[in-house]
Motif scaffolding. Structure first.
Motif, PDB file in Angstrom:
ATOM      1  N   LEU A  66     -47.416 -14.020   4.766  1.00  0.00           N
ATOM      2  CA  LEU A  66     -46.098 -13.365   4.726  1.00  0.00           C
ATOM      3  C   LEU A  66     -45.255 -13.802   5.923  1.00  0.00           C
ATOM      4  N   LYS A  67     -45.894 -13.893   7.078  1.00  0.00           N
ATOM      5  CA  LYS A  67     -45.177 -14.271   8.302  1.00  0.00           C
ATOM      6  C   LYS A  67     -44.625 -15.688   8.160  1.00  0.00           C
ATOM      7  N   VAL A 118     -45.093 -11.186  -6.731  1.00  0.00           N
ATOM      8  CA  VAL A 118     -43.673 -10.872  -6.632  1.00  0.00           C
ATOM      9  C   VAL A 118     -42.922 -12.198  -6.591  1.00  0.00           C
ATOM     10  N   VAL A 119     -41.910 -12.333  -7.456  1.00  0.00           N
ATOM     11  CA  VAL A 119     -41.162 -13.591  -7.498  1.00  0.00           C
ATOM     12  C   VAL A 119     -39.771 -13.353  -6.911  1.00  0.00           C
ATOM     13  N   VAL A 120     -39.450 -14.118  -5.903  1.00  0.00           N
ATOM     14  CA  VAL A 120     -38.135 -13.989  -5.280  1.00  0.00           C
ATOM     15  C   VAL A 120     -37.510 -15.365  -5.154  1.00  0.00           C
ATOM     16  N   GLY A 121     -36.327 -15.502  -5.754  1.00  0.00           N
ATOM     17  CA  GLY A 121     -35.614 -16.778  -5.678  1.00  0.00           C
ATOM     18  C   GLY A 121     -36.490 -17.947  -6.115  1.00  0.00           C
ATOM     19  N   GLY A 122     -37.255 -17.732  -7.184  1.00  0.00           N
ATOM     20  CA  GLY A 122     -38.088 -18.802  -7.718  1.00  0.00           C
ATOM     21  C   GLY A 122     -39.398 -19.002  -6.972  1.00  0.00           C
ATOM     22  N   GLN A 123     -39.556 -18.334  -5.829  1.00  0.00           N
ATOM     23  CA  GLN A 123     -40.814 -18.451  -5.069  1.00  0.00           C
ATOM     24  C   GLN A 123     -41.710 -17.279  -5.415  1.00  0.00           C
ATOM     25  N   SER A 124     -42.998 -17.531  -5.685  1.00  0.00           N
ATOM     26  CA  SER A 124     -43.837 -16.369  -5.965  1.00  0.00           C
ATOM     27  C   SER A 124     -44.795 -16.121  -4.804  1.00  0.00           C
ATOM     28  N   ILE A 125     -44.976 -14.851  -4.502  1.00  0.00           N
ATOM     29  CA  ILE A 125     -45.858 -14.454  -3.409  1.00  0.00           C
ATOM     30  C   ILE A 125     -46.890 -13.486  -3.975  1.00  0.00           C
ATOM     31  N   ALA A 126     -48.169 -13.792  -3.749  1.00  0.00           N
ATOM     32  CA  ALA A 126     -49.229 -12.909  -4.250  1.00  0.00           C
ATOM     33  C   ALA A 126     -49.660 -11.969  -3.133  1.00  0.00           C
ATOM     34  N   LEU A 127     -49.627 -10.680  -3.432  1.00  0.00           N
ATOM     35  CA  LEU A 127     -50.061  -9.676  -2.458  1.00  0.00           C
ATOM     36  C   LEU A 127     -51.299  -8.975  -3.003  1.00  0.00           C
ATOM     37  N   HIS A 128     -52.237  -8.688  -2.120  1.00  0.00           N
ATOM     38  CA  HIS A 128     -53.480  -8.060  -2.580  1.00  0.00           C
ATOM     39  C   HIS A 128     -53.688  -6.660  -2.005  1.00  0.00           C
ATOM     40  N   GLN A 129     -53.388  -6.504  -0.755  1.00  0.00           N
ATOM     41  CA  GLN A 129     -53.622  -5.193  -0.131  1.00  0.00           C
ATOM     42  C   GLN A 129     -52.363  -4.619   0.494  1.00  0.00           C
ATOM     43  N   VAL A 130     -51.422  -5.489   0.803  1.00  0.00           N
ATOM     44  CA  VAL A 130     -50.169  -5.037   1.406  1.00  0.00           C
ATOM     45  C   VAL A 130     -49.283  -4.482   0.287  1.00  0.00           C
ATOM     46  N   VAL A 165     -45.701   5.688 -28.402  1.00  0.00           N
ATOM     47  CA  VAL A 165     -46.280   6.104 -27.128  1.00  0.00           C
ATOM     48  C   VAL A 165     -45.803   7.511 -26.751  1.00  0.00           C
ATOM     49  N   GLY A 166     -44.610   7.865 -27.235  1.00  0.00           N
ATOM     50  CA  GLY A 166     -44.095   9.212 -26.979  1.00  0.00           C
ATOM     51  C   GLY A 166     -43.344   9.345 -25.663  1.00  0.00           C
ATOM     52  N   VAL A 167     -42.905   8.222 -25.089  1.00  0.00           N
ATOM     53  CA  VAL A 167     -42.171   8.249 -23.812  1.00  0.00           C
ATOM     54  C   VAL A 167     -41.017   7.247 -23.910  1.00  0.00           C
ATOM     55  N   PRO A 168     -39.813   7.601 -23.413  1.00  0.00           N
ATOM     56  CA  PRO A 168     -38.689   6.662 -23.504  1.00  0.00           C
ATOM     57  C   PRO A 168     -38.826   5.468 -22.555  1.00  0.00           C
ATOM     58  N   ILE A 169     -38.197   4.370 -22.954  1.00  0.00           N
ATOM     59  CA  ILE A 169     -38.189   3.182 -22.091  1.00  0.00           C
ATOM     60  C   ILE A 169     -37.081   3.354 -21.045  1.00  0.00           C
ATOM     61  N   ALA A 170     -37.437   3.085 -19.790  1.00  0.00           N
ATOM     62  CA  ALA A 170     -36.447   3.197 -18.709  1.00  0.00           C
ATOM     63  C   ALA A 170     -36.085   1.813 -18.168  1.00  0.00           C
ATOM     64  N   TYR A 171     -37.016   0.876 -18.293  1.00  0.00           N
ATOM     65  CA  TYR A 171     -36.768  -0.472 -17.770  1.00  0.00           C
ATOM     66  C   TYR A 171     -37.458  -1.482 -18.686  1.00  0.00           C
ATOM     67  N   LEU A 172     -36.789  -2.627 -18.839  1.00  0.00           N
ATOM     68  CA  LEU A 172     -37.352  -3.708 -19.652  1.00  0.00           C
ATOM     69  C   LEU A 172     -37.280  -4.993 -18.848  1.00  0.00           C
ATOM     70  N   SER A 173     -38.404  -5.683 -18.719  1.00  0.00           N
ATOM     71  CA  SER A 173     -38.395  -6.946 -17.975  1.00  0.00           C
ATOM     72  C   SER A 173     -38.311  -8.102 -18.966  1.00  0.00           C
ATOM     73  N   THR A 174     -37.398  -9.024 -18.687  1.00  0.00           N
ATOM     74  CA  THR A 174     -37.177 -10.140 -19.619  1.00  0.00           C
ATOM     75  C   THR A 174     -37.395 -11.496 -18.949  1.00  0.00           C
ATOM     76  N   GLY A 175     -38.111 -11.477 -17.840  1.00  0.00           N
ATOM     77  CA  GLY A 175     -38.407 -12.728 -17.131  1.00  0.00           C
ATOM     78  C   GLY A 175     -38.979 -12.394 -15.776  1.00  0.00           C
ATOM     79  N   PRO A 176     -39.589 -13.381 -15.108  1.00  0.00           N
ATOM     80  CA  PRO A 176     -40.279 -13.076 -13.854  1.00  0.00           C
ATOM     81  C   PRO A 176     -39.373 -12.726 -12.671  1.00  0.00           C
ATOM     82  N   ASP A 177     -38.154 -13.219 -12.654  1.00  0.00           N
ATOM     83  CA  ASP A 177     -37.318 -13.003 -11.471  1.00  0.00           C
ATOM     84  C   ASP A 177     -36.788 -11.571 -11.414  1.00  0.00           C
ATOM     85  N   ARG A 178     -36.492 -11.140 -10.193  1.00  0.00           N
ATOM     86  CA  ARG A 178     -35.917  -9.805  -9.969  1.00  0.00           C
ATOM     87  C   ARG A 178     -34.706  -9.530 -10.852  1.00  0.00           C
TER      88      ARG A 178
END
Ligand code: IMP
Length: 438
Positions: free
Chosen positions: A90-91, A47-59, A409-422
């Motif tokens: 995270l803490k 997850v990338v927030v404000g240019g910082q990326s955080i890797a989550l595995h189980q949370v 694919v037979g399904v409409p697009i609802a969201y398109l991501s154009t870069g890593p940030d939110r």
């Protein structure tokens, strides 16, 4: 709560790493409960927030939103040592999960002998030419122990006096297979380690099924976050080159104890191209400079293992299969910007069979994949889509590519991501996602 309640599943439609973490993170503020229901720390959501990326595995990826309550369902297999590291990280970044995390007492533990067996088996399989390329996190053995009724559940940690008896049979079976070698810890060391790591988690362990049933009855919105993806599903994926859980929709119900009627919508996540880690069929794979370019531009290296991912064009038949399996209502297409600057963009629209016929059906047997040649449709490329927030502003050639993709694919697009940030992405007007976020 002013907005109407909605329970939404977010599921991967390829071989994982589609960018589910970003979508879950983006949608989380709209939900009260965010739930993981299968997989373990084989998953890695960045997850990338404000240019910082955080890797989550189980949370669950909703961790970064203080109003989200996080639930780890019974279908998950958990490595508590890794979970502790994740919570500590995270803490340190200012995200404290105290009071908003619940771990199902019916979820199973990943223990050191599961990891040892996973690694031992992969080394042997490599010699036999049958290696799967697992993440080496003990996922398969933990699910195996569950199915063979030798598993250890989080609830068992509340009974320290009988924990050794609970672990013993599974441990002995692993020891018999591995022998004394391989540095397998003693049973006592495993029991002591489990009790020690469990201590800080005891207040978090509870009845997640009742918690979710109650949340549903109260009309709290629930977001279900899939890990891995349909083509890695133990039943509906490219068996045996799969993980050991049901990553597709069925796993949500068995992995939480909620009934199908508790779910309103399914958002399917796919990259604008395809990747996979580990061995197994991948007809769209590009073994040339274009594949290498996708890997570099898309930073396609595993979040969990750092392994380079195999890269190829978007594969419409596999994604359509995943949409049918999961009843997908809308697509989130990720990383379109990675294709920026290519003169030509390809899309696999079918497979040529040995006899020269064309099919869009996926074989169920791994051996049958070998004879299939991808049928590639080519599209004119585009300069840049990076950071676009309105689909109507996209270059015409990118729009044509996306329209063909949704049709294949037979399904409409609802969201398109154009870069890593939110902030880098478009919500398509008129879709259920637009009303959800509107
Ligand atoms: P396991 O889940 O570690 O047993 O690995 C089985 C297969 O699933 C291997 O090909 C892994 O690379 C793949 N796999 C497991 N988890 C993920 C994931 O989160 N993303 C992509 N591939 C995964």
């Amino acid at each position: 709560m002013d907005q109407p309640s909605i329970n939404l599943a977010i599921l991967g439609l390829q071989w994982g790493d589609e960018g589910k973490g970003k979508v879950v993170d983006l949608l989380s503020p709209r939900f009260r409960q965010v739930v993981r229901f299968q997989g373990g720390n084989n998953a890695g959501h960045t997850v990338v927030v404000g240019g910082q990326s955080i890797a989550l595995h189980q949370v669950p990826s909703g961790a970064l939103h203080p109003d989200c309550f996080l639930v780890v369902g019974n279908g998950v297999v958990l490595n508590l040592e890794v979970l502790q590291q994740e919570l500590d990280r995270l803490k340190a970044r200012g995200f404290d999960l105290a009071g908003r995390l619940l771990l199902s007492e019916k979820a199973h533990l990943i223990l050191p002998h599961h990891i040892a067996l996973d690694l031992w088996r992969e080394v042997r399989a490599d010699k036999l030419g049958t290696k799967i390329g697992t993440t080496g996190r003990g996922i398969g053995p933990a699910y195996e122990m569950k199915a063979s009724r030798m598993g250890v559940r989080l609830g068992d940690l509340r009974h320290p006096g009988s924990l050794a008896d609970r672990i013993r049979q599974g441990y002995e079976e692993v020891r018999l297979r591995l022998g004394e070698a391989e540095g397998l810890p003693s049973l006592q060391a495993i029991v002591d380690g489990a009790l020690r790591t469990a201590q800080p988690f005891l207040p978090f362990i509870g009845d997640a099924q009742t918690h979710l049933q109650t949340a549903w009855q109260r009309g709290e919105s629930i977001l279900f976050e899939g890990a891995q993806a349909t083509l890695l599903d133990i039943d509906h994926g490219t068996y045996p080159f799969v993980t050991s859980s049901n990553c597709s929709l069925g796993g949500l119900f068995t992995g939480t104890g909620l009934p199908p009627k508790a779910l309103d919508k399914v958002l399917g996540i796919a990259k604008a191209y395809t990747t996979r880690v580990g061995a197994g069929p991948f007809p769209a794979e590009l073994l040339d400079a274009t594949g290498a370019r996708l890997r570099e531009a898309g930073r396609e290296f595993g979040t969990t293992t750092g392994r380079p991912r195999r890269c190829g064009w978007f594969d419409a038949p596999i994604t359509a299969h995943a949409c049918r399996t999961n009843g997908v209502d809308g697509l989130a297409i990720m990383k379109l910007d990675v294709l920026d600057g290519l003169e030509e963009v390809g899309m696999v629209v079918g497979y040529r069979t040995g006899e020269g016929g064309l099919t869009t059906q996926l074989p169920s047997c791994a051996a049958d994949w070998a004879g299939l040649k991808p049928e590639i449709r080519r599209f004119k490329g585009w300069d840049s889509t990076r950071g676009f927030t309105d689909p109507r502003d996209l270059p015409g050639t990118a729009r044509a590519y996306l329209e063909a993709l949704a049709e294949a694919v037979g399904v409409p697009i609802a969201y398109l991501s154009t870069g890593p940030d939110r902030t880098e992405g478009c919500v398509y007007p008129g879709t259920f996602l637009a009303s959800l976020l509107g």
